[in-house]
Scaffold this motif. Structure first.
Motif, mmCIF file in Angstrom:
data_model
loop_
_atom_site.group_PDB
_atom_site.id
_atom_site.type_symbol
_atom_site.label_atom_id
_atom_site.label_comp_id
_atom_site.label_asym_id
_atom_site.label_seq_id
_atom_site.Cartn_x
_atom_site.Cartn_y
_atom_site.Cartn_z
ATOM 1 N N PHE A 7 1.192 3.925 -3.093
ATOM 2 C CA PHE A 7 0.935 5.346 -2.878
ATOM 3 C C PHE A 7 2.063 6.189 -3.478
ATOM 4 O O PHE A 7 1.833 7.162 -4.198
ATOM 5 N N ASP A 52 2.097 5.711 -7.450
ATOM 6 C CA ASP A 52 0.976 6.405 -8.106
ATOM 7 C C ASP A 52 1.292 7.892 -8.293
ATOM 8 O O ASP A 52 0.802 8.534 -9.219
ATOM 9 N N ARG A 53 2.082 8.441 -7.361
ATOM 10 C CA ARG A 53 2.395 9.878 -7.407
ATOM 11 C C ARG A 53 3.761 10.176 -8.040
ATOM 12 O O ARG A 53 4.211 11.313 -8.070
ATOM 13 N N ASP A 54 4.410 9.109 -8.477
ATOM 14 C CA ASP A 54 5.725 9.272 -9.107
ATOM 15 C C ASP A 54 6.704 9.981 -8.164
ATOM 16 O O ASP A 54 7.442 10.883 -8.558
ATOM 17 N N TRP A 55 6.694 9.549 -6.917
ATOM 18 C CA TRP A 55 7.511 10.207 -5.897
ATOM 19 C C TRP A 55 8.847 9.517 -5.643
ATOM 20 O O TRP A 55 9.643 10.013 -4.846
ATOM 21 N N GLN A 65 11.356 9.447 -7.323
ATOM 22 C CA GLN A 65 12.425 10.368 -7.710
ATOM 23 C C GLN A 65 12.904 11.261 -6.559
ATOM 24 O O GLN A 65 14.048 11.713 -6.548
ATOM 25 N N PHE A 66 12.018 11.535 -5.587
ATOM 26 C CA PHE A 66 12.418 12.377 -4.447
ATOM 27 C C PHE A 66 13.009 11.548 -3.300
ATOM 28 O O PHE A 66 13.659 12.082 -2.415
ATOM 29 N N HIS A 67 12.722 10.236 -3.316
ATOM 30 C CA HIS A 67 13.000 9.396 -2.149
ATOM 31 C C HIS A 67 14.413 8.827 -2.128
ATOM 32 O O HIS A 67 14.594 7.622 -1.984
ATOM 33 N N GLU A 84 0.833 -1.206 0.000
ATOM 34 C CA GLU A 84 0.000 0.000 0.000
ATOM 35 C C GLU A 84 0.874 1.265 0.000
ATOM 36 O O GLU A 84 0.629 2.222 -0.741
ATOM 37 N N VAL A 85 1.917 1.251 0.837
ATOM 38 C CA VAL A 85 2.809 2.405 0.949
ATOM 39 C C VAL A 85 3.575 2.625 -0.362
ATOM 40 O O VAL A 85 3.698 3.762 -0.844
#
Lengths: 110, 110, 110, 110
Positions: free
Chosen positions: A12, A15-18, A20-22, A8-9
């Motif tokens: 999430f 889905d937001r294409d995040w 790249q920040f992580h 789920e995490v």
């Protein structure tokens, strides 16, 4: 954590294409920031140590810490249960019951 | 977390009679301190964001953060998987894909 | 801070050619890590709030926090006394005596 | 810090009758929380290390850290300039120029 929670995490995040920040450094920063928000629940409580009436905030902030821990574990391909169990073996060596029982000292002060 | 992991962490605590020290305020402090030790792995790395060659320290410090999260969850009778899943629902509301995709802004700045 | 103190801290840095490591992000991390070391003095003290017998550690860790604050201020060309005085003006607006007296609430909860 | 700055911070506290909340443990927590807010300015910036365009937030959050440092120093009767200068002497011993020049290692790894 359970497979479902991790899924789920990560979903999430994806889905937001995040992803790249992580990067790991910013994830470590984020775990620290969420830990501070959890600690903020206890700010100015003095000798009252259990945040009575603020259980909901504790729950939410603890969830945020865990959320970023899941993302950090994913970044390094770590299994959270495994690494805790492994660390407990170290801790068993560092804090033998015979020395540590009833004492809150650090292992190098025991 | 898995039952076995939680059991191991609580047994470690109880074998040493440490529950007396584990009030919520000091647990929140401890999560924060361990999060700082995790962050320390990335100190002075500048634009190198992934702590190459220090994966073992990441693993150990992340385990320490999780260890105290387990103890905090126990102090409040919380199920870690449940609270993360619950928080993800909130996050889904706060960060709708349509607004948040590809952006690292906070929800109140989206 | 006094000119002499700032000079000493910057000289220490420059003698070791450390400015290259002191980018603002890593300085912010460092302030956070030193603040955590200061907080560690109070870990597991429960309702005893004043770290009796540990005044020397408080002194040293507080000095470390200040050391990095001086370096951060230098990185941005800020005068520490000035920015505190400026912030106190904001705080005076946010926390008027008539509302805030004797209350530990955040300004948005007053 | 300058006398005037300290005076202003203590007057703000006393006008609001806040000394009752300012026990050392909660002040240490507060320094940590403000350090985290300062760090938040750099969250998700990846390899961009200088918070360009966010200098005002850096200024405000650094001022908040210093504000609580002043209150902590007051709680222990410490002179901030003195303790930094004293710590620099320790640091000079721990990090001799000959060993530390150009290296970001901790003193116990030099």
């Amino acid at each position: 954590m359970k497979e479902e929670t991790i899924k789920e995490v990560l979903k999430f995040r994806d889905d937001r294409d995040w992803k790249q920040f992580h990067n790991p450094k910013d994830l470590a920063i984020s775990i620290c920031l969420e830990a501070a928000e959890l600690l903020e629940v206890f700010q100015w409580s003095g000798a009252e140590l259990d945040a009575k009436g603020k259980e909901d905030r504790v729950k939410e902030e603890l969830a945020d810490v865990l959320n970023y821990c899941i993302l950090m574990a994913d970044a390094y391909g770590l299994d959270m249960d495994e690494i805790v169990l492994e660390k407990m073996k170290d801790n068993n060596r560092k804090y033998p019951v015979s020395k540590a029982k009833g004492k809150s000292d650090k292992y190098n002060e025991l």
